[in-house]
Scaffold this motif. Structure first.
Motif, PDB file in Angstrom:
ATOM      1  N   ASP A 272      43.860 -67.761 -69.172  1.00 55.75           N
ATOM      2  CA  ASP A 272      44.857 -68.819 -69.250  1.00 55.75           C
ATOM      3  C   ASP A 272      44.723 -69.762 -68.047  1.00 55.75           C
ATOM      4  N   LYS A 273      45.151 -70.984 -68.225  1.00 55.77           N
ATOM      5  CA  LYS A 273      45.017 -71.991 -67.165  1.00 55.77           C
ATOM      6  C   LYS A 273      45.717 -71.585 -65.880  1.00 55.77           C
ATOM      7  N   LYS A 274      46.763 -70.759 -65.979  1.00 59.71           N
ATOM      8  CA  LYS A 274      47.484 -70.359 -64.758  1.00 59.71           C
ATOM      9  C   LYS A 274      46.631 -69.476 -63.852  1.00 59.71           C
ATOM     10  N   PHE A 275      45.535 -68.906 -64.425  1.00 57.34           N
ATOM     11  CA  PHE A 275      44.606 -68.104 -63.617  1.00 57.34           C
ATOM     12  C   PHE A 275      43.303 -68.839 -63.320  1.00 57.34           C
ATOM     13  N   SER A 276      43.009 -69.870 -64.091  1.00 59.82           N
ATOM     14  CA  SER A 276      41.675 -70.466 -64.026  1.00 59.82           C
ATOM     15  C   SER A 276      41.428 -71.199 -62.712  1.00 59.82           C
ATOM     16  N   GLY A 277      42.490 -71.574 -61.996  1.00 62.94           N
ATOM     17  CA  GLY A 277      42.301 -72.256 -60.728  1.00 62.94           C
ATOM     18  C   GLY A 277      41.979 -71.324 -59.582  1.00 62.94           C
ATOM     19  N   ASN A 278      42.126 -70.019 -59.807  1.00 65.61           N
ATOM     20  CA  ASN A 278      41.863 -69.043 -58.753  1.00 65.61           C
ATOM     21  C   ASN A 278      40.370 -68.801 -58.620  1.00 65.61           C
ATOM     22  N   ALA A 279      39.917 -68.612 -57.390  1.00 64.54           N
ATOM     23  CA  ALA A 279      38.492 -68.420 -57.140  1.00 64.54           C
ATOM     24  C   ALA A 279      38.166 -66.939 -56.997  1.00 64.54           C
ATOM     25  N   GLY A 280      36.906 -66.619 -57.295  1.00 65.19           N
ATOM     26  CA  GLY A 280      36.415 -65.270 -57.036  1.00 65.19           C
ATOM     27  C   GLY A 280      36.178 -64.450 -58.291  1.00 65.19           C
ATOM     28  N   GLU A 281      35.363 -63.399 -58.123  1.00 64.60           N
ATOM     29  CA  GLU A 281      35.063 -62.497 -59.228  1.00 64.60           C
ATOM     30  C   GLU A 281      36.185 -61.483 -59.417  1.00 64.60           C
ATOM     31  N   VAL A 282      36.193 -60.858 -60.597  1.00 65.37           N
ATOM     32  CA  VAL A 282      37.224 -59.878 -60.938  1.00 65.37           C
ATOM     33  C   VAL A 282      36.552 -58.586 -61.376  1.00 65.37           C
ATOM     34  N   ASN A 283      36.986 -57.489 -60.797  1.00 66.86           N
ATOM     35  CA  ASN A 283      36.566 -56.168 -61.274  1.00 66.86           C
ATOM     36  C   ASN A 283      37.685 -55.193 -60.934  1.00 66.86           C
ATOM     37  N   ILE A 284      38.578 -54.983 -61.885  1.00 63.68           N
ATOM     38  CA  ILE A 284      39.734 -54.117 -61.684  1.00 63.68           C
ATOM     39  C   ILE A 284      39.798 -53.083 -62.793  1.00 63.68           C
TER      40      ILE A 284
END
Length: 457
Positions: A272-284
């Motif tokens: 969603d756009k509310k997350f798309s501005g955040n930088a960095g990779e995700v591995n959770i």
């Protein structure tokens, strides 16, 4: 060298023969060479990197789609009865392309029952050190932090995924594999590695293995190996295949049985756009808990499946993957029949998830869909993957307390044989949802102690 031989001799002699060059065989080799013993390691696969068993992510600068193709090419299907189940025939085995996810099994729902909690904690701690497991790889990622906070505010317990890797001085991620485990002993005079060498059979007399046969697949020459101790770590299917081919299955009724595997649900989402501005990779990931017997991993990772269209902007796309266990059942098994072109008996699978397994998978699917829609929109539709997709077959040479229901004891020593040990996910007796490699290393470290005690005696 880790072998003694004479010119024109067809017999090799060593302290320990290890069949299989994946991370578990590598753990046995490293610990035994460091203890001063001669070790010969053999594998039917080729050495595909200058440093034996290097993780291909460390040497191939390619897209995730392209790395998925590399994985596909590395996988050899084991049987048409479970087409998704595969092996990697190369020095390093699966560790040349694995995801390096190395969680600690849940202490009551997944951890082995054969060890005290303090003993198991000690084994797991050493396993983490040897694999360089860390949970801080992407801790600088604001996107990862925001996703964790968002999901955990709704009652989840997502944490940074523990990964077997290190960061170089310039911040590059170096993924662990057979090469990183073996690196301290590669130049040792007590260690020899032979690629392209098949071990089709071992020979037993009374309660002792007396020798193993070895075939060079490059020259079609045959050898005999005489060792004090023998370790088979060729995978959850190829290890019992060697034992079966050695006419030892009659005294091991649990061989090939109690097979477990992870059931996998999978989808891909555009954030969603509310997350798309955040930088960095995700591995959770979120582990199992009482009432929720599956793990969930959210990341963007290369597997043998999950490639995205080349024209798609992948920057905000994540995989959502859940895994639950097919619980141990004596009727779930791998069997061996007529011999194939390599002279080895061909495997076939008889595995059927129970109603309880299927109910867990159904709940898992619903939660995955709910999670995915809370984070974004579907890029690929949610699906239940074919059994075997996880490539985590376990239980076929399980550890236990009696020969009737297991193949090895708590030291991973085969029942009724004084000098034969097994390693790999096959020894794991529990139905685990989490990724099994760290657990298999824990078993191997206990097995090392048994081998060292036998050698010193």
């Amino acid at each position: 060298m880790g072998i003694d031989y004479q010119q024109d001799s067809t017999t090799l002699r060593t302290d320990v023969l290890i069949v299989g060059s994946g991370p578990i065989g590598a753990i046995y080799a490293r610990k035994l060479v460091e203890a001063g013993y001669k070790v010969l390691m053999v594998d039917a696969g080729a050495q595909e990197s200058e440093i034996p068993g290097e993780h291909k992510k460390n040497i191939a600068d390619v897209s995730l789609n392209d790395f998925s193709s590399i994985i596909q090419n590395d996988l050899t299907p084991l049987s048409s009865t479970m087409p998704a189940a595969s092996a990697t025939l190369a020095i390093g085995g699966m560790s040349t392309h694995w995801t390096c996810v190395t969680p600690i099994p849940h202490p009551t729902l997944e951890a082995p029952k054969l060890f005290t909690q303090s003993k198991w904690n000690s084994l797991i701690s050493e396993a983490q050190d040897l694999l360089h497991t860390t949970s801080t790889t992407f801790d600088t990622s604001t996107r990862q932090d925001n996703l964790k906070n968002f999901l955990n505010a709704s009652g989840h317990s997502f944490k940074s995924t523990p990964l077997a890797c290190q960061k170089s001085e310039n911040g590059e991620i170096i993924y662990s594999s057979t090469s990183s485990i073996l690196s301290p002993i590669l130049s040792s005079k007590n260690f020899t590695l032979l690629p392209n060498h098949l071990c089709p059979k071992i020979y037993k007399q009374d309660q002792k293995i007396t020798s193993a046969s070895l075939t060079s697949l490059s020259t079609n020459t045959h050898f005999s190996v005489v060792a004090e101790q023998y370790i088979l770590a060729a995978g959850a299917v190829l290890t019992p295949q060697i034992i079966y081919n050695s006419n030892m299955s009659q005294t091991l009724p649990a061989l090939g049985r109690y097979l477990t595997e992870r059931m996998v649900t999978f989808c891909q989402i555009k954030l969603d756009k509310k997350f798309s501005g955040n930088a960095g990779e995700v591995n959770i990931m979120e582990g199992v808990s009482e009432g929720k017997k599956w793990v969930t991993v959210i990341n963007r990772e290369a597997h043998q499946y999950g490639q995205l269209p080349e024209d798609l902007d992948c920057g905000d796309v994540l995989d959502v993957r859940c895994m639950s266990a097919v619980e141990p059942d004596v009727e779930n098994r791998v069997e061996f029949g007529e011999k194939g072109s390599d002279g080895m008996p061909m495997p076939s699978f008889k595995v059927s998830p129970s109603n309880a397994d299927l109910k867990v998978a159904a709940k898992m699917m619903l939660e995955m869909q709910s999670l995915a829609t809370s984070l974004g929109s579907f890029v690929t539709e949610p699906k239940i993957m074919p059994l075997g997709t996880a490539l985590h077959l376990s239980g076929t040479t399980r550890a236990g307390e009696s020969v009737e229901t297991s193949v090895v004891d708590s030291n991973s020593k085969v029942w009724g044989v004084d000098n034969l040990y097994l390693g790999g996910c096959g020894v794991i007796a529990e139905g685990m949802a989490c990724q099994p490699t760290l657990t298999a290393v824990g078993y191997a470290l206990q097995g090392v102690e048994g081998v060292k005690a036998a050698l010193s005696a």
